[in-house]
Structure formats: C-alpha cells, structure tokens
Write a protein that holds these residues in place. Structure first.
Motif, PDB file in Angstrom:
ATOM      1  N   ALA A  59      14.404  24.985 105.507  1.00  0.00           N
ATOM      2  CA  ALA A  59      14.983  26.045 104.665  1.00  0.00           C
ATOM      3  C   ALA A  59      14.412  25.934 103.251  1.00  0.00           C
ATOM      4  N   ASP A  60      14.345  27.079 102.553  1.00  0.00           N
ATOM      5  CA  ASP A  60      13.838  27.054 101.178  1.00  0.00           C
ATOM      6  C   ASP A  60      14.936  26.684 100.185  1.00  0.00           C
ATOM      7  N   ILE A  61      16.166  27.020 100.549  1.00  0.00           N
ATOM      8  CA  ILE A  61      17.289  26.766  99.636  1.00  0.00           C
ATOM      9  C   ILE A  61      18.381  25.995 100.380  1.00  0.00           C
ATOM     10  N   ILE A  76      17.784  14.171  95.170  1.00  0.00           N
ATOM     11  CA  ILE A  76      16.956  12.972  94.981  1.00  0.00           C
ATOM     12  C   ILE A  76      16.126  12.701  96.245  1.00  0.00           C
ATOM     13  N   LEU A  77      16.735  12.909  97.402  1.00  0.00           N
ATOM     14  CA  LEU A  77      16.008  12.659  98.648  1.00  0.00           C
ATOM     15  C   LEU A  77      15.106  13.834  99.037  1.00  0.00           C
ATOM     16  N   ASN A  78      15.292  14.974  98.378  1.00  0.00           N
ATOM     17  CA  ASN A  78      14.499  16.174  98.689  1.00  0.00           C
ATOM     18  C   ASN A  78      14.032  16.839  97.400  1.00  0.00           C
ATOM     19  N   PRO A  79      13.186  16.121  96.631  1.00  0.00           N
ATOM     20  CA  PRO A  79      12.860  16.615  95.284  1.00  0.00           C
ATOM     21  C   PRO A  79      12.153  17.971  95.277  1.00  0.00           C
ATOM     22  N   ASP A  80      11.506  18.345  96.379  1.00  0.00           N
ATOM     23  CA  ASP A  80      10.769  19.613  96.367  1.00  0.00           C
ATOM     24  C   ASP A  80      11.610  20.805  96.801  1.00  0.00           C
ATOM     25  N   LYS A  81      12.860  20.538  97.185  1.00  0.00           N
ATOM     26  CA  LYS A  81      13.697  21.652  97.641  1.00  0.00           C
ATOM     27  C   LYS A  81      14.608  22.155  96.517  1.00  0.00           C
ATOM     28  N   THR A 290      21.795  30.443  91.056  1.00  0.00           N
ATOM     29  CA  THR A 290      22.226  29.705  89.863  1.00  0.00           C
ATOM     30  C   THR A 290      22.720  28.314  90.268  1.00  0.00           C
ATOM     31  N   ASN A 291      23.083  27.523  89.280  1.00  0.00           N
ATOM     32  CA  ASN A 291      23.627  26.170  89.483  1.00  0.00           C
ATOM     33  C   ASN A 291      22.694  25.285  90.308  1.00  0.00           C
ATOM     34  N   GLU A 292      21.392  25.418  89.987  1.00  0.00           N
ATOM     35  CA  GLU A 292      20.437  24.546  90.679  1.00  0.00           C
ATOM     36  C   GLU A 292      20.606  23.115  90.165  1.00  0.00           C
ATOM     37  N   VAL A 293      20.550  22.149  91.074  1.00  0.00           N
ATOM     38  CA  VAL A 293      20.638  20.736  90.667  1.00  0.00           C
ATOM     39  C   VAL A 293      19.282  20.351  90.077  1.00  0.00           C
ATOM     40  N   VAL A 294      19.294  20.006  88.792  1.00  0.00           N
ATOM     41  CA  VAL A 294      18.050  19.613  88.119  1.00  0.00           C
ATOM     42  C   VAL A 294      18.266  18.231  87.518  1.00  0.00           C
ATOM     43  N   LEU A 295      17.404  17.302  87.864  1.00  0.00           N
ATOM     44  CA  LEU A 295      17.521  15.944  87.336  1.00  0.00           C
ATOM     45  C   LEU A 295      16.164  15.542  86.762  1.00  0.00           C
ATOM     46  N   PRO A 296      16.163  14.710  85.723  1.00  0.00           N
ATOM     47  CA  PRO A 296      14.871  14.266  85.182  1.00  0.00           C
ATOM     48  C   PRO A 296      14.065  13.535  86.261  1.00  0.00           C
ATOM     49  N   GLU A 297      12.741  13.765  86.250  1.00  0.00           N
ATOM     50  CA  GLU A 297      11.849  13.149  87.254  1.00  0.00           C
ATOM     51  C   GLU A 297      12.040  11.636  87.336  1.00  0.00           C
ATOM     52  N   ASP A 298      12.111  10.976  86.157  1.00  0.00           N
ATOM     53  CA  ASP A 298      12.182   9.509  86.169  1.00  0.00           C
ATOM     54  C   ASP A 298      13.511   9.033  86.764  1.00  0.00           C
ATOM     55  N   VAL A 299      14.576   9.786  86.516  1.00  0.00           N
ATOM     56  CA  VAL A 299      15.882   9.418  87.096  1.00  0.00           C
ATOM     57  C   VAL A 299      15.797   9.548  88.616  1.00  0.00           C
ATOM     58  N   MET A 300      15.197  10.641  89.082  1.00  0.00           N
ATOM     59  CA  MET A 300      15.102  10.831  90.532  1.00  0.00           C
ATOM     60  C   MET A 300      14.271   9.713  91.178  1.00  0.00           C
ATOM     61  N   GLU A 301      13.162   9.386  90.526  1.00  0.00           N
ATOM     62  CA  GLU A 301      12.295   8.352  91.105  1.00  0.00           C
ATOM     63  C   GLU A 301      13.002   7.007  91.199  1.00  0.00           C
TER      64      GLU A 301
END
Ligand code: CIZ
Ligand code: SF4
Length: 314
Positions: A59-61, A76-81, A290-301
C-alpha cells in the motif's frame, strides 16, 4: 459487543472505503481501538504485529489507528512509507513518563547496565535503548541478553513481572506505569470471581503486581486472546483495556468475557487516549493526507537498531 452503526457512521465508512481504494491505503488498528474502527481495519493486532504487517504491505499509505508511539514504530520500520495518524493527540501517558534527558542521566549513572525499553516509549527514548521488548516477548528477550544489569523503562509493573522470571539479572526500574491498568485492583478481580466462581482470570502484565499475582494467566493482548478464546472455562475475567472485548467476542462468541466495570470513560481499564481515533478522523486523514508521522532521519536510524535487535531474537 454488538454495536449498531448510525446512518452517519455508515456514510463515513462508505467514504473511507472509497478513499482507501482510490489511494491504495490500508488501515491498521490496535486491539484497544473502538469496535467500529477494528471492524473496518484491514488488520487488527498488537503494536509489533501491526508494524511488521506494515513492512509487508505494498500500500502507498498506512493509516495507523493506535497511539502515537505505535504509529511512530510503524514509520521507523517503514521509513519510505507514508504513515498517517488519525489523531496526533492520541499519545500514551506511560510512554510520556520516560524522557530522553532523564534516561540519558540514568544511563550515565549505570554505565554497566543494558537499557531495555518497552515498545511503549517515544521515538527519542528508543534511540537510547539497547533493545526493545513488547509484553509478548519481554521475558524471552531479556533472558537472551548477556548483560547482568538491566535498566528497564518505563513500566515498573511489566519490569517486575519480567524480573521475577529472570532472577539471575539485576534490574533498575523506571517509575512509570499505565494509568488505566494500574487502577485495576486485585479486589475488583476477586469480587468478579465471587460472582463467576468457575471463571478464569487473565490480565495484562501492565496491571499492578497485586492483580498479576492472583491471575490464572498473565500475557500480552494477543496472548490473552489465545488464552481466553481457547481455555476450558465458559467465563473469562479479563484485566486489560476494554477494546479487547470486541475482538474476543468476534473470535469466539461462545464465551462470556467479563471486563471490570468502570464509572468513567477514562478509568478502569479504559484508555481514553486509544479512543481519540474515530471514524471521522480516519476519513479526514485519508481525504487530506494530513497528520503524517514525520521523524528526524537520525532519530529513525538510531531507534531502528534496538527494534531490529528484538526482531532478530523473536
Ligand atoms: O504492544 C502492544 O500492542 C501493547 C501496548 C500491548 C499488548 O499487549 O499488545
Ligand atoms: Fe498507554 Fe496504557 Fe493507554 Fe496502552 S493502555 S496506550 S500503555 S496509557
């Protein structure tokens, strides 16, 4: 739990179904969500099952109906989604009891300890963890660690439940707890047992120790489902968030699942944060993305490492 949808809810569901098809979206819902959300979800499960399901979907979303740390874990487990959280105000009071700065300080005070964080932690706190656990795999994961000294964060009740089963290790507990589970007392469970003398008692390890000690079974949501739907007893007294009743009745409607009564909407064992997601909010985020989960790259890594360590063990 039989729930009759209002005309408005039926229309909202039609809208959600149209949008999820058009946008190639899936809806993941935790067992503690409102029944009507569980019913429209593509998958219902615990936080880890849902995050792993998210890894398998094309799924895209992903609309994640759960509290914030769960939507974050899926991201975090699906950073590209694209992960959408229907209501960003749906947080976890227990997760918020552990802060980055205070845990950092505790780590510095115990440099020889390994940090084991419950999945119920915010993403920045996960970056300080050596490994993550869920209530389903906590004992197995902790037993597998070489370390002798463990900092367990944030749930002191789950921590002491684990410690009893892993006596060879030394534990430093965080003073955190889940308010809805904490409020359930052994007395309430025993009162129900008097009313249903042949019933079995199943509770979540987030419950306070007195409730855990008198239970016939202690386990995570998915473990309670396995136990309650198959145990040789007509009635099961269940000490966890009342949303699970909906799933239990769907899976095996031939049993009686008794949940302790609560006077308040947010009380025993009723998590008002879990109920902040509604059909309206799901339709809204699907429509407007709306309300997309956005986290800093370094935090996700950094947060992904302890999650992946857990996944390798279980
Ligand atoms: O990990 C989860 O989903 C939680 C918070 C509880 C459970 O027992 O599944
Ligand atoms: Fe947090 Fe407890 Fe609510 Fe789960 S039930 S989201 S641990 S407050």
């Amino acid at each position: 739990m039989t729930y009759v949808l209002t005309e408005r809810e039926e229309q909202l569901i039609k809208k959600i179904n149209r949008l999820r098809k058009e946008k190639n979206a899936i809806i993941l819902a935790h067992y503690y969500q409102r029944g009507e959300i569980q019913d429209i979800a593509d998958v219902v499960g615990d936080s880890l099952e849902l995050a792993r399901k998210a890894q398998k979907t094309d799924a895209d979303i992903i609309v994640f109906a759960g509290v914030r740390f769960m939507a974050e874990t899926a991201k975090i487990l699906n950073p590209d989604k694209k992960v959408l959280h229907p209501n960003p105000e749906s947080g976890c009071p227990m997760a918020d009891m552990a802060t980055y700065q205070a845990l950092k300080k505790m780590k510095e005070e115990h440099p020889d300890a390994v940090v084991v964080a419950y999945i119920n932690t915010n993403a920045d706190v996960k970056t300080l963890a050596d490994i993550i656990v869920t209530s389903r795999n906590a004992v197995k994961v902790v037993k597998s660690l070489d370390a002798k000294k463990i900092i367990f964060v944030p749930d002191k009740f789950l921590g002491s439940f684990i410690a009893k089963q892993v006596p060879e290790k030394e534990f430093i507990f965080w003073e955190g707890f889940c308010p809805p589970h904490f409020n359930l007392t052994a007395e309430q469970l025993l009162e129900l047992k008097e009313k249903y003398p042949n019933a079995k008692i199943a509770v979540h390890p987030e419950c306070n120790t007195s409730a855990v000690e008198i239970a016939d079974f202690v386990g995570s949501t998915s473990q309670i489902i396995e136990f309650a739907t198959t145990v040789d007893a007509d009635t099961v007294i269940v000490g966890t968030e009342v949303g699970l009743k909906h799933q239990l009745e769907k899976i095996n409607p031939n049993k009686n699942y008794v949940f302790p009564e609560t006077a308040d909407y947010c009380g025993i064992v009723h998590c008002c944060d879990m109920k902040k997601n509604t059909l309206d909010k799901i339709a809204e985020v699907l429509e407007n993305e709306t309300n997309e989960v956005v986290l800093p790259e370094d935090v996700m890594e950094k947060a992904r490492l302890p999650l992946e360590r857990m996944v390798k063990i279980v």
